[in-house]
Design a protein around this motif. Sequence first.
Motif, PDB file in Angstrom:
ATOM      1  N   LEU A 175       0.826  -1.211   0.000  1.00  0.00           N
ATOM      2  CA  LEU A 175       0.000   0.000   0.000  1.00  0.00           C
ATOM      3  C   LEU A 175       0.865   1.268   0.000  1.00  0.00           C
ATOM      4  N   ILE A 176       1.937   1.192   0.780  1.00  0.00           N
ATOM      5  CA  ILE A 176       2.847   2.352   0.837  1.00  0.00           C
ATOM      6  C   ILE A 176       3.479   2.603  -0.529  1.00  0.00           C
ATOM      7  N   GLN A 177       3.924   1.509  -1.160  1.00  0.00           N
ATOM      8  CA  GLN A 177       4.550   1.642  -2.483  1.00  0.00           C
ATOM      9  C   GLN A 177       3.557   2.188  -3.510  1.00  0.00           C
ATOM     10  N   LEU A 178       2.289   1.698  -3.407  1.00  0.00           N
ATOM     11  CA  LEU A 178       1.259   2.183  -4.326  1.00  0.00           C
ATOM     12  C   LEU A 178       0.985   3.670  -4.100  1.00  0.00           C
ATOM     13  N   SER A 179       0.962   4.047  -2.821  1.00  0.00           N
ATOM     14  CA  SER A 179       0.722   5.456  -2.486  1.00  0.00           C
ATOM     15  C   SER A 179       1.830   6.349  -3.032  1.00  0.00           C
ATOM     16  N   VAL A 180       3.071   5.868  -2.866  1.00  0.00           N
ATOM     17  CA  VAL A 180       4.221   6.635  -3.377  1.00  0.00           C
ATOM     18  C   VAL A 180       4.144   6.759  -4.893  1.00  0.00           C
ATOM     19  N   LEU A 181       3.766   5.633  -5.548  1.00  0.00           N
ATOM     20  CA  LEU A 181       3.656   5.632  -7.006  1.00  0.00           C
ATOM     21  C   LEU A 181       2.594   6.618  -7.481  1.00  0.00           C
ATOM     22  N   LEU A 182       1.436   6.592  -6.764  1.00  0.00           N
ATOM     23  CA  LEU A 182       0.363   7.526  -7.133  1.00  0.00           C
ATOM     24  C   LEU A 182       0.800   8.981  -6.936  1.00  0.00           C
ATOM     25  N   ASP A 183       1.525   9.211  -5.836  1.00  0.00           N
ATOM     26  CA  ASP A 183       2.030  10.573  -5.589  1.00  0.00           C
ATOM     27  C   ASP A 183       2.961  11.025  -6.716  1.00  0.00           C
ATOM     28  N   GLU A 184       3.839  10.101  -7.130  1.00  0.00           N
ATOM     29  CA  GLU A 184       4.780  10.438  -8.202  1.00  0.00           C
ATOM     30  C   GLU A 184       4.045  10.708  -9.512  1.00  0.00           C
ATOM     31  N   VAL A 185       3.020   9.870  -9.775  1.00  0.00           N
ATOM     32  CA  VAL A 185       2.233  10.070 -10.999  1.00  0.00           C
ATOM     33  C   VAL A 185       1.552  11.427 -10.973  1.00  0.00           C
ATOM     34  N   LEU A 186       0.975  11.746  -9.792  1.00  0.00           N
ATOM     35  CA  LEU A 186       0.292  13.037  -9.665  1.00  0.00           C
ATOM     36  C   LEU A 186       1.271  14.204  -9.820  1.00  0.00           C
ATOM     37  N   ILE A 187       2.423  14.071  -9.155  1.00  0.00           N
ATOM     38  CA  ILE A 187       3.417  15.160  -9.208  1.00  0.00           C
ATOM     39  C   ILE A 187       3.930  15.352 -10.626  1.00  0.00           C
ATOM     40  N   TYR A 188       4.370  14.221 -11.240  1.00  0.00           N
ATOM     41  CA  TYR A 188       4.908  14.332 -12.600  1.00  0.00           C
ATOM     42  C   TYR A 188       3.824  14.723 -13.597  1.00  0.00           C
ATOM     43  N   GLY A 189       2.625  14.186 -13.366  1.00  0.00           N
ATOM     44  CA  GLY A 189       1.521  14.536 -14.260  1.00  0.00           C
ATOM     45  C   GLY A 189       1.173  16.007 -14.172  1.00  0.00           C
ATOM     46  N   PHE A 190       1.123  16.507 -12.921  1.00  0.00           N
ATOM     47  CA  PHE A 190       0.816  17.925 -12.722  1.00  0.00           C
ATOM     48  C   PHE A 190       1.912  18.808 -13.323  1.00  0.00           C
ATOM     49  N   THR A 191       3.163  18.374 -13.102  1.00  0.00           N
ATOM     50  CA  THR A 191       4.295  19.130 -13.657  1.00  0.00           C
ATOM     51  C   THR A 191       4.231  19.155 -15.182  1.00  0.00           C
ATOM     52  N   ALA A 192       3.927  17.975 -15.759  1.00  0.00           N
ATOM     53  CA  ALA A 192       3.822  17.899 -17.221  1.00  0.00           C
ATOM     54  C   ALA A 192       2.685  18.773 -17.731  1.00  0.00           C
ATOM     55  N   LEU A 193       1.567  18.777 -16.972  1.00  0.00           N
ATOM     56  CA  LEU A 193       0.419  19.594 -17.370  1.00  0.00           C
ATOM     57  C   LEU A 193       0.776  21.077 -17.357  1.00  0.00           C
ATOM     58  N   ILE A 194       1.416  21.503 -16.256  1.00  0.00           N
ATOM     59  CA  ILE A 194       1.828  22.908 -16.148  1.00  0.00           C
ATOM     60  C   ILE A 194       2.821  23.258 -17.253  1.00  0.00           C
ATOM     61  N   GLY A 195       3.792  22.331 -17.461  1.00  0.00           N
ATOM     62  CA  GLY A 195       4.778  22.561 -18.519  1.00  0.00           C
ATOM     63  C   GLY A 195       4.126  22.663 -19.879  1.00  0.00           C
ATOM     64  N   GLY A 196       3.163  21.763 -20.119  1.00  0.00           N
ATOM     65  CA  GLY A 196       2.454  21.792 -21.397  1.00  0.00           C
ATOM     66  C   GLY A 196       1.672  23.076 -21.588  1.00  0.00           C
ATOM     67  N   MET A 197       1.038  23.537 -20.495  1.00  0.00           N
ATOM     68  CA  MET A 197       0.276  24.787 -20.563  1.00  0.00           C
ATOM     69  C   MET A 197       1.191  25.975 -20.862  1.00  0.00           C
TER      70      MET A 197
END
Length: 460
Positions: A6-28
Amino acid sequence: MDILGLIQLSVLLDEVLIYGFTALIGGMIVMYYAKKEKRSSKAIAKKVIVAKEEGMFEPVSLHPHIDLTKCIGSGACVSSCPEKDILGIVDGVATVINASSCIGHGACFHACPVEAISLRIGTETRGVELPQIKPNYETNISGIYIAGELGGMGLIKNSTEQGKQAVENIVKSGRINKEGIHDIIIVGAGPAGIAAALTAKDNGLNFEILEQDSLGGTVFTFPRAKVVMTHPMDLPLLGKVKLFDTSKEELLKIWTKVLSDNNISVTEHSKVDRIVPLEKGEFKVCVEGKDGAEEKEYIASNVVIAIGRRGSPRKLGVPGEMSKKVAYRLLEPENIKGNKILVVGGGDSAVESAMLLMEENEVILSYRKDKFARIKSENRRLINEAIENKKLKMIYNSNLLEIKEDFITLCKEGVDAEKEIENIKNDLVYIFAGGELPIKFLKNAGINVEKKFGKIVREY
């Protein structure tokens, strides 16, 4: 799933959210700047179209040429140019806009990070007549040198450097110190001529400086407060002049002081009519006489021609043009009040002069075409504003036919090419019809003149 999973999944989701958000901002951000660049590109493209329609796209003197295979669209050339709307970025590469307004600063050449810009004179279709000059500024006639605008580089900083180098090369040549004659006759007291005189003084040479008008040459004829220099220059016997956005008055004051401090006098109102090569390799420089007086002659080992490309003012050849109320340059406009004035011409000089005179006088601006061509964008805006506010009267499609003591005669072309002749009360006439290139003067001295098509003056 155990706790570790569960911890690993949580970390993975956090990374996806962080990188996804960063990519979204970068794309914008990328999309924002892409749209901004696209809007800017469209705006510049429209300016290019307008420049072509108004005759401003075709260069008339020294101008930048962009190698599109090298250009990366950094915009360094655009931001470095002291003038407005000379260069712009369209579809990721640089382009000229109002090329005819370029005055040859050369800042774009130095600013380009990928060396994609060269400075040229003339185009593939439009040639420019230039005298044949060697790298040391000597012409095909040994002992005659050309410095400054006449050779193609009109910027004050460049002209000053060329005047200095021309005299230094004369010293190196050894054609000096002949008894009974001048080492150098300098023709023209503009930037190049003044620098040549100061360098000659610094080297202890025997010289004279002759000017057909007044100290400063073409600069002297500019309107008051006009910015004439945007770069520092190195003036002999004075050092580096660190002035930016320098006005005509400031520059003339500097020149006057440095010449006075070094006991150098300029023989003003002395137009050199011809330069005659003599048998022993010397030159006879003839100054035309005034009011029936005999011409004056100077004998020299060398001649530095430091006049502008404008040469003598172009006359219209109309009856009455020799009248005392006719002038080809505007001096001290603040002292001209309460007159009915005709200004002839459609270039920057005519427009600027008309606007300087319109506040205290009744001004008519006459131009032979149906719209202004090749004037700076700011001048275009200001003159159109003045016309709209009726601060002066604009007469397009008109030609001056005759000048009388108290009136002038204009021919106006109306609808369906009908011509209308009108007599207009008048006190003063200012004619700005350009200048006659001194080609005949050069050829009579034996100097070769060639028409250059896109001649490269400076490149990497």
